[in-house]
Scaffold this active site. Structure first.
Site, PDB file in Angstrom:
ATOM      1  N   ASP A  54      -9.926  -7.805   6.747  1.00 56.07           N
ATOM      2  CA  ASP A  54      -8.976  -6.761   6.340  1.00 56.07           C
ATOM      3  C   ASP A  54      -9.587  -5.908   5.223  1.00 56.07           C
ATOM      4  O   ASP A  54      -9.636  -4.683   5.352  1.00 56.07           O
ATOM      5  CB  ASP A  54      -7.622  -7.366   5.930  1.00 56.07           C
ATOM      6  N   LYS A  97      -5.423   1.653   7.954  1.00 60.85           N
ATOM      7  CA  LYS A  97      -6.521   0.895   8.552  1.00 60.85           C
ATOM      8  C   LYS A  97      -6.121  -0.564   8.637  1.00 60.85           C
ATOM      9  O   LYS A  97      -5.295  -0.990   7.828  1.00 60.85           O
ATOM     10  CB  LYS A  97      -7.830   1.046   7.763  1.00 60.85           C
ATOM     11  N   ILE A 141       0.824  -1.214   0.000  1.00 63.67           N
ATOM     12  CA  ILE A 141       0.000   0.000   0.000  1.00 63.67           C
ATOM     13  C   ILE A 141       0.858   1.263   0.000  1.00 63.67           C
ATOM     14  O   ILE A 141       0.458   2.291  -0.569  1.00 63.67           O
ATOM     15  CB  ILE A 141      -1.022  -0.014   1.161  1.00 63.67           C
ATOM     16  N   SER A 158      12.237   0.989   6.730  1.00 66.42           N
ATOM     17  CA  SER A 158      11.836  -0.283   6.133  1.00 66.42           C
ATOM     18  C   SER A 158      12.991  -1.260   6.210  1.00 66.42           C
ATOM     19  O   SER A 158      14.150  -0.871   6.078  1.00 66.42           O
ATOM     20  CB  SER A 158      11.449  -0.056   4.665  1.00 66.42           C
ATOM     21  N   ARG A 159      12.635  -2.533   6.410  1.00 69.96           N
ATOM     22  CA  ARG A 159      13.676  -3.554   6.444  1.00 69.96           C
ATOM     23  C   ARG A 159      14.126  -3.910   5.029  1.00 69.96           C
ATOM     24  O   ARG A 159      15.194  -4.424   4.821  1.00 69.96           O
ATOM     25  CB  ARG A 159      13.162  -4.803   7.159  1.00 69.96           C
TER      26      ARG A 159
HETATM   27  P1  NAP Z   1       2.397  -5.622   3.203  1.00 75.38           P
HETATM   28  O1  NAP Z   1       2.857  -5.197   1.865  1.00 75.38           O
HETATM   29  O2  NAP Z   1       2.390  -7.084   3.516  1.00 75.38           O
HETATM   30  O3  NAP Z   1       3.198  -4.972   4.409  1.00 75.38           O
HETATM   31  C1  NAP Z   1       3.578  -3.646   4.481  1.00 75.38           C
HETATM   32  C2  NAP Z   1       4.938  -3.533   5.148  1.00 75.38           C
HETATM   33  O4  NAP Z   1       4.830  -3.741   6.540  1.00 75.38           O
HETATM   34  C3  NAP Z   1       5.946  -4.580   4.705  1.00 75.38           C
HETATM   35  O5  NAP Z   1       6.511  -4.232   3.502  1.00 75.38           O
HETATM   36  C4  NAP Z   1       6.931  -4.554   5.842  1.00 75.38           C
HETATM   37  O6  NAP Z   1       7.756  -3.449   5.689  1.00 75.38           O
HETATM   38  C5  NAP Z   1       6.091  -4.207   7.032  1.00 75.38           C
HETATM   39  N1  NAP Z   1       5.873  -5.376   7.864  1.00 75.38           N
HETATM   40  C6  NAP Z   1       5.161  -6.485   7.600  1.00 75.38           C
HETATM   41  N2  NAP Z   1       5.183  -7.319   8.636  1.00 75.38           N
HETATM   42  C7  NAP Z   1       5.957  -6.722   9.575  1.00 75.38           C
HETATM   43  C8  NAP Z   1       6.360  -7.090  10.876  1.00 75.38           C
HETATM   44  N3  NAP Z   1       5.972  -8.229  11.428  1.00 75.38           N
HETATM   45  N4  NAP Z   1       7.152  -6.236  11.562  1.00 75.38           N
HETATM   46  C9  NAP Z   1       7.531  -5.074  11.021  1.00 75.38           C
HETATM   47  N5  NAP Z   1       7.178  -4.674   9.783  1.00 75.38           N
HETATM   48  C10 NAP Z   1       6.386  -5.494   9.081  1.00 75.38           C
HETATM   49  O7  NAP Z   1       0.946  -5.065   3.500  1.00 75.38           O
HETATM   50  P2  NAP Z   1       0.100  -3.908   2.812  1.00 75.38           P
HETATM   51  O8  NAP Z   1      -0.844  -4.501   1.833  1.00 75.38           O
HETATM   52  O9  NAP Z   1       0.934  -2.789   2.386  1.00 75.38           O
HETATM   53  O10 NAP Z   1      -0.825  -3.523   4.060  1.00 75.38           O
HETATM   54  C11 NAP Z   1      -0.342  -2.774   5.155  1.00 75.38           C
HETATM   55  C12 NAP Z   1      -1.524  -2.129   5.828  1.00 75.38           C
HETATM   56  O11 NAP Z   1      -2.201  -1.317   4.866  1.00 75.38           O
HETATM   57  C13 NAP Z   1      -2.562  -3.130   6.365  1.00 75.38           C
HETATM   58  O12 NAP Z   1      -3.063  -2.699   7.597  1.00 75.38           O
HETATM   59  C14 NAP Z   1      -3.660  -3.120   5.300  1.00 75.38           C
HETATM   60  O13 NAP Z   1      -4.924  -3.394   5.832  1.00 75.38           O
HETATM   61  C15 NAP Z   1      -3.572  -1.686   4.792  1.00 75.38           C
HETATM   62  N6  NAP Z   1      -4.059  -1.513   3.424  1.00 75.38           N
HETATM   63  C16 NAP Z   1      -3.690  -2.356   2.426  1.00 75.38           C
HETATM   64  C17 NAP Z   1      -4.239  -2.204   1.148  1.00 75.38           C
HETATM   65  C18 NAP Z   1      -3.866  -3.110  -0.003  1.00 75.38           C
HETATM   66  O14 NAP Z   1      -4.481  -3.004  -1.070  1.00 75.38           O
HETATM   67  N7  NAP Z   1      -2.883  -3.971   0.105  1.00 75.38           N
HETATM   68  C19 NAP Z   1      -5.153  -1.187   0.894  1.00 75.38           C
HETATM   69  C20 NAP Z   1      -5.445  -0.303   1.916  1.00 75.38           C
HETATM   70  C21 NAP Z   1      -4.906  -0.491   3.176  1.00 75.38           C
HETATM   71  P3  NAP Z   1       9.281  -3.458   5.363  1.00 75.38           P
HETATM   72  O15 NAP Z   1       9.574  -4.681   4.561  1.00 75.38           O
HETATM   73  O16 NAP Z   1       9.308  -2.216   4.605  1.00 75.38           O
HETATM   74  O17 NAP Z   1       9.988  -3.404   6.668  1.00 75.38           O
END
Ligand code: NAP
Length: 309
Positions: free
Chosen positions: A165, A87, A11, A33-34
Site C-alpha cells: 500500500d 491509489k 486520507i 460516508s457511513r
Molecule cells: P481509511 O481511513 O481506513 O478508509 C477510508 C474510508 O473508506 C473509511 O473512512 C470508510 O469511509 C471507507 N471504507 C473503508 N472500508 C470500507 C468498506 N469496506 N466499504 C465501504 N467503505 C469503506 O483509509 P485511508 O488511509 O484514508 O486510505 C484510503 C485510500 O487512500 C487507500 O487506497 C490508501 O492507499 C490511500 N491513501 C492513503 C494514505 C494514508 O496516508 N493513509 C495516503 C495516500 C493514499 P466511511 O467511514 O466514510 O464510510
C-alpha cells in the site's frame, strides 16, 4: 465544478478536503460516508442516493480502500460522473482496465491518481536521469504501520496490498522517473501468520541494460522512517528522500525548504483532475500496479510472526 467526496477516512481528512477547499477549481458539494461528515457540506450515507439527488455534482472523488472502491467507481461512471481514484487504482489490474473501458464507454474522465508522483523532487529527478546510464537503484520504503495506518484492517485482507500500500507509492515514482522499463525478477514476501498480505517485501528487478535495481519495503520500522530512492549513474548519484519531497544530487540539495513540503501533492492532483475534466481526458497508468501484481505472482512467501496492532 461541484465535486463529491466518498470515504471520509484518514486520507480524505488529511489531504483531500484541505486540497479541495483551497482550490480555485473545486466546490465540495457533497460527501458520502457511513461515519464522517464535513461541516456545511451535504452528507449522504449512500452513493446511489447522492447520485440521484445531486445531478449538479459532476465529479466524484473516491477515497475508499481499493476493494470497495470498484463498485463505487462503477456506479459513479454509469451515472455519467467523472471519477478520481485514490491509489492504488484497483485491487486487481483487470478491475483497473474495466473501469477505464467503462469511462470510455460513458465518455467521462477517469483519473487514477498517484500522489507520490506529484512530490516536489520527482519531476527534476526524472529530467536529471534522462540520458544517463543507470548503474544501481536502491528503493527503500520502511515505515511503522501502527503509526501511519492505525485500525486499517483492510490493509491485511485480500486486495489490501499490505506493505505494498505504501510501497506502490515508491513504484509510482520509479515507473515515472526511470527512462527504461524494468520488471520483477524475484521477490520475497513476508506474510504474518494471521494476515493475507505481506508486512515486508524484498524485490529484485531486471533492467534492460543490466543495472541493479532493488526495493525493500517494511511496515515494521520504528524510529526514523525511510522513504528514499537512490540512483547511481555514470554521471553521479541522485537521492530522492522523504517520499520524493527532497532531492539531492552528489550530496547537494536541489530544492528550497518551501518546495520540499509534502503538502503540494494533493493540490497538484486536483489541478490535474480539473484539466482532465475540461479536456474530456482519461489518465489511467497501471505501471506501478503491474509490478505489485508480478511480485504477488512470483514472490516467495515466508510466514512470519502474527501482526498484533
Ligand atoms: P481509511 O481511513 O481506513 O478508509 C477510508 C474510508 O473508506 C473509511 O473512512 C470508510 O469511509 C471507507 N471504507 C473503508 N472500508 C470500507 C468498506 N469496506 N466499504 C465501504 N467503505 C469503506 O483509509 P485511508 O488511509 O484514508 O486510505 C484510503 C485510500 O487512500 C487507500 O487506497 C490508501 O492507499 C490511500 N491513501 C492513503 C494514505 C494514508 O496516508 N493513509 C495516503 C495516500 C493514499 P466511511 O467511514 O466514510 O464510510
Amino acid at each position: 465544478m461541484k465535486i463529491a467526496l466518498m470515504g471520509i477516512g484518514k486520507i480524505a481528512v488529511d489531504q483531500h478536503i484541505p486540497a479541495i477547499n483551497t482550490s480555485p477549481d473545486w466546490d465540495l458539494a457533497a460527501t458520502v460516508s457511513r461515519h464522517g461528515k464535513v461541516e456545511e457540506v451535504e452528507a449522504f450515507t449512500d452513493l446511489e442516493k447522492m447520485l440521484a439527488a445531486r445531478s449538479d455534482v459532476r465529479v466524484v472523488s473516491l477515497c475508499l480502500p481499493p476493494v470497495p472502491r470498484f463498485a463505487a467507481a462503477t456506479a459513479a461512471i454509469q451515472a455519467g460522473r467523472h471519477v478520481m481514484l485514490e491509489k492504488p487504482p484497483g485491487a486487481t489490474l483487470s478491475k483497473c482496465y474495466a473501469l477505464e473501458a467503462l469511462a470510455r464507454k460513458h465518455r467521462v474522465s477517469l483519473f487514477a491518481t498517484w500522489h507520490s508522483r506529484e512530490a516536489a523532487g520527482v519531476a527534476e529527478a526524472k529530467a536529471w536521469l534522462a540520458g544517463k546510464t543507470l548503474r544501481k537503484m536502491t528503493i527503500t520504503w520502511k515505515e511503522d504501520v501502527r503509526r501511519w495506518h492505525p485500525g486499517q484492517d483492510w490493509i491485511w485482507q485480500p486486495g489490501g496490498l499490505g506493505v505494498f500500500d505504501p510501497g506502490i507509492n515508491a513504484l509510482s515514482i520509479v515507473t515515472d522517473i526511470l527512462p527504461d522499463p524494468i520488471h520483477v525478477a524475484r521477490a520475497v514476501l513476508e506474510v504474518p501468520e494471521n494476515c493475507q498480505t505481506p508486512i515486508a517485501a524484498s524485490i529484485e528487478f531486471a533492467h534492460p541494460h543490466g543495472a541493479e535495481v532493488h526495493a525493500d519495503f517494511d511496515f515494521r520500522k520504528t524510529g526514523e522512517q525511510i522513504w528514499s530512492i537512490t540512483a547511481e549513474t555514470d554521471q553521479g548519484t541522485l537521492v530522492l528522500s522523504e517520499g520524493g519531497a527532497q532531492l539531492s544530487i552528489d550530496g547537494t540539495k536541489r530544492l528550497s525548504a518551501t518546495e520540499q513540503t509534502l503538502t503540494g501533492e494533493y493540490p497538484r492532483l486536483y489541478a490535474r483532475m480539473a484539466k482532465l475534466v475540461s479536456h474530456g481526458d482519461i489518465d489511467v497508468d497501471v505501471a506501478p500496479m503491474r509490478h505489485v501484481a508480478d511480485a504477488f505472482t512470483l514472490g516467495q512467501r515466508i510466514m512470519v510472526d502474527a501482526f498484533v496492532e
